[in-house]
Enzyme design. Structure first.
Site, short mmCIF file in Angstrom:
data_model
loop_
_atom_site.label_atom_id
_atom_site.label_comp_id
_atom_site.label_asym_id
_atom_site.label_seq_id
_atom_site.Cartn_x
_atom_site.Cartn_y
_atom_site.Cartn_z
N SER A 69 0.62 -1.23 -0.45
CA SER A 69 -0.04 -0.03 -0.19
C SER A 69 1.10 1.28 0.24
O SER A 69 2.66 1.18 0.00
CB SER A 69 -0.64 -0.03 1.85
OG SER A 69 -0.34 0.48 2.34
N LYS A 70 0.40 1.97 0.12
CA LYS A 70 0.75 3.46 0.23
C LYS A 70 1.84 3.83 1.43
O LYS A 70 3.24 4.51 0.83
CB LYS A 70 0.26 4.51 0.75
CG LYS A 70 -0.27 5.07 -0.88
CD LYS A 70 -1.12 6.56 -1.12
CE LYS A 70 -1.61 6.86 -2.45
NZ LYS A 70 -2.68 7.65 -1.76
N ARG A 71 1.86 3.35 2.65
CA ARG A 71 2.50 3.24 3.32
C ARG A 71 4.25 2.65 2.37
O ARG A 71 5.34 2.76 3.35
CB ARG A 71 2.37 2.56 4.97
CG ARG A 71 0.84 2.49 5.23
CD ARG A 71 0.52 1.81 6.36
NE ARG A 71 0.71 0.62 5.90
CZ ARG A 71 1.29 0.10 6.40
NH1 ARG A 71 2.38 0.15 7.50
NH2 ARG A 71 0.29 -1.56 5.98
N HIS A 72 3.81 1.22 1.61
CA HIS A 72 5.14 1.46 1.37
C HIS A 72 5.94 2.31 0.29
O HIS A 72 7.77 1.84 -0.14
CB HIS A 72 5.49 0.26 0.68
CG HIS A 72 4.75 -0.79 2.10
ND1 HIS A 72 3.19 -1.45 1.79
CD2 HIS A 72 4.99 -1.46 3.48
CE1 HIS A 72 3.18 -1.92 2.89
NE2 HIS A 72 4.42 -2.66 3.48
N GLY A 73 5.60 3.35 -0.25
CA GLY A 73 6.29 4.24 -1.34
C GLY A 73 4.98 3.97 -2.13
O GLY A 73 3.75 3.59 -2.15
#
Ligand code: GLU
Length: 472
Positions: free
Chosen positions: A248-252
């Site tokens: 997800s976005k949390r990972h970049g």
């Protein structure tokens, strides 16, 4: 058999790398078998679907080279078709109108929960039950259409990735297929479309495994008499972030167009995505043509794949290294202008690219590195203090004079001038090369400094040196 695959994104955001990987596999499978790849936009979630998102998805696919043969087809333009098919199912006894209100369904669910049961629709509007219970369709109400799911037995298929999968029918209830406003639910729209589009292989994320039994029932109800074959299903495992959570976005960056904007080459992302959950022996670097020759569903991994940004960066670097200079120059020129450079006022960009491309992990890094040729460097005072020692100044001034007189402006002459400047100073090469690099480029990392000076040109080099050394 004429293979037909499809990609069916919902236009509720950008093209996610997970979606792109599904699209890539479906595309590669169709191409591998000389088949047809269909693009279908599943825009029935009217609150979340946007045209901007459809466009972003199409852009992302085009950029990745995932060309489709048919479509894009929009589900919202096919409402009449879903209604017609739903009516056919009703006429054949496979579906029925349900007038249950939201309140009724809520209280049914609460009762079931309080008895410790899994909430499910109880089939109260199945015609024979409604009749027995004396239920009468309310005048003017807007019913939904529900599918009559078999209550006993089980439903299964041989998944081309996961092997045999079955579900007891008792776990499924009579799902809504058409909402009161005439918009189909996901499971119904998919089946009508996959049938109409004669899809032979449904390749999609394994988050849809639980939907497949419902879709198979609808398929069978629709094709009972025609003898149409069920498509093959291939459920591709999810992509996880480096921490093992769903990517997800949390990972970049997770959007394909973001990778484009961050300076990745499409063939690098394609290659990386192809290797994410699929393999061909130990082969790491291969192009789309090779993928099309090799791709098969048997080598799609059964377990989730882990997204590794470092590996993607490494692949991008390999593709940048291999790309023609002229292409790279054209790709980074807009970025150079954005950074304030006038590429015409410096050395030819293609030659700059040739010198720098081996070290760049992205096109943005390449543009950033190229800036040293097109903009006056402004080394930080701390950098100057660190590298421009008093001991180095006399040697740099000697070098300045030698460079001014060098017979020809080429690497060999530049190196010779550097050696001469060193000889009289007692310094070692790095003690001269590093301050020189900092003064002329404003950086501590560049390709071989004589190559940089040669390309920069005598005039620019002497002007840059003069700025720091003259007046000493
Ligand atoms: N619209 C669905 C999704 O984006 C498609 C699933 C399918 O391929 O059937 O997840």
């Amino acid at each position: 058999m004429n293979v037909r695959t499809r990609f069916a994104p919902s236009p509720t955001g950008y093209l996610h790398v997970g979606g792109a990987r599904t699209a890539l596999f479906s595309w590669a499978y169709a191409r591998r078998h000389g088949g047809t790849f269909v693009l279908r936009i599943e825009d029935t979630d009217q609150e979340r679907s946007t045209e901007a998102s459809s466009n972003a998805i199409l852009d992302g696919m085009k950029w990745l080279g995932l060309d489709w043969d048919e479509g894009p087809l929009f589900q919202m333009q096919r409402l009449a078709r879903y209604k017609e098919v739903a009516e056919r199912l009703i006429a054949a006894g496979h579906a029925y109108y349900c007038w249950a209100t939201k309140e009724e369904l809520d209280s049914l669910r609460n009762e079931q929960r309080s008895r410790g049961e899994k909430p499910r629709y109880d089939g109260r509007w199945r015609p024979e039950r409604a009749k027995a219970a004396g239920l009468v369709a309310p005048a003017g109400g807007a019913p939904v259409v529900r599918f009559r799911t078999p209550e006993e037995g089980e439903v299964g298929w041989r998944d081309l990735v996961k092997g045999q999968i079955s579900f007891p029918n008792a776990e499924l209830d009579d799902l809504v297929i058409l909402r009161a406003d005439g918009v189909p639910t996901y499971n119904f729209g998919v089946v009508v479309d996959d049938l109409d589009m004669q899809i032979t292989h449904v390749i999609r994320g394994d988050d849809h495994v639980n939907n497949t039994p419902r879709q198979i029932h609808i398929f069978r109800a629709l094709t009972k008499d025609a003898g149409t074959q069920l498509p093959e299903f291939a459920h591709v495992p999810m992509i996880l972030g480096p921490d093992g959570e769903r990517l997800s976005k949390r990972h970049g960056a997770v959007s394909v167009t973001q990778y484009r904007d961050d300076g990745f080459l499409p063939e690098a992302l394609d290659n990386y995505l192809a290797r994410l959950g699929w393999s061909h022996g130990d082969d790491e670097l291969f192009g789309m043509q090779q993928l099309v020759e090799w791709f098969d569903l048997a080598h799609v991994s059964r377990s989730a794949a882990q997204f590794d940004p470092d590996k993607l960066a490494w692949m991008n670097q390999q593709y940048i290294k291999a790309a023609p200079d002229a292409r790279l120059a054209a790709l980074i020129e807009p970025e150079l202008r954005r950074l304030g450079a006038a590429p015409d006022a410096g050395p030819p960009l293609e030659r700059v690219v040739a010198l720098l491309k081996d070290r760049a992990t992205t096109l943005l890094h390449l543009a950033e590195a190229a800036m040293l040729f097109y903009a006056e460097p402004h080394p930080e005072p701390a950098l100057l203090a660190e590298h421009l020692s008093e001991a180095a100044r006399p040697a740099l001034r000697t070098l300045q004079a030698r460079l001014a007189e060098a017979p020809a402006w080429e690497r060999a002459a530049i190196s010779a001038a550097m050696k001469q400047a060193l000889a009289s100073s007692g310094l070692k090469m790095p003690q001269l090369a590093m301050p020189l690099r900092v003064l002329v480029t404003g950086r501590t990392q560049t390709p071989s400094i004589d190559a940089v000076l040669e390309l920069l040109g005598r005039e620019a080099v002497l002007a840059r040196l003069a700025r720091h050394l003259d007046g000493d």
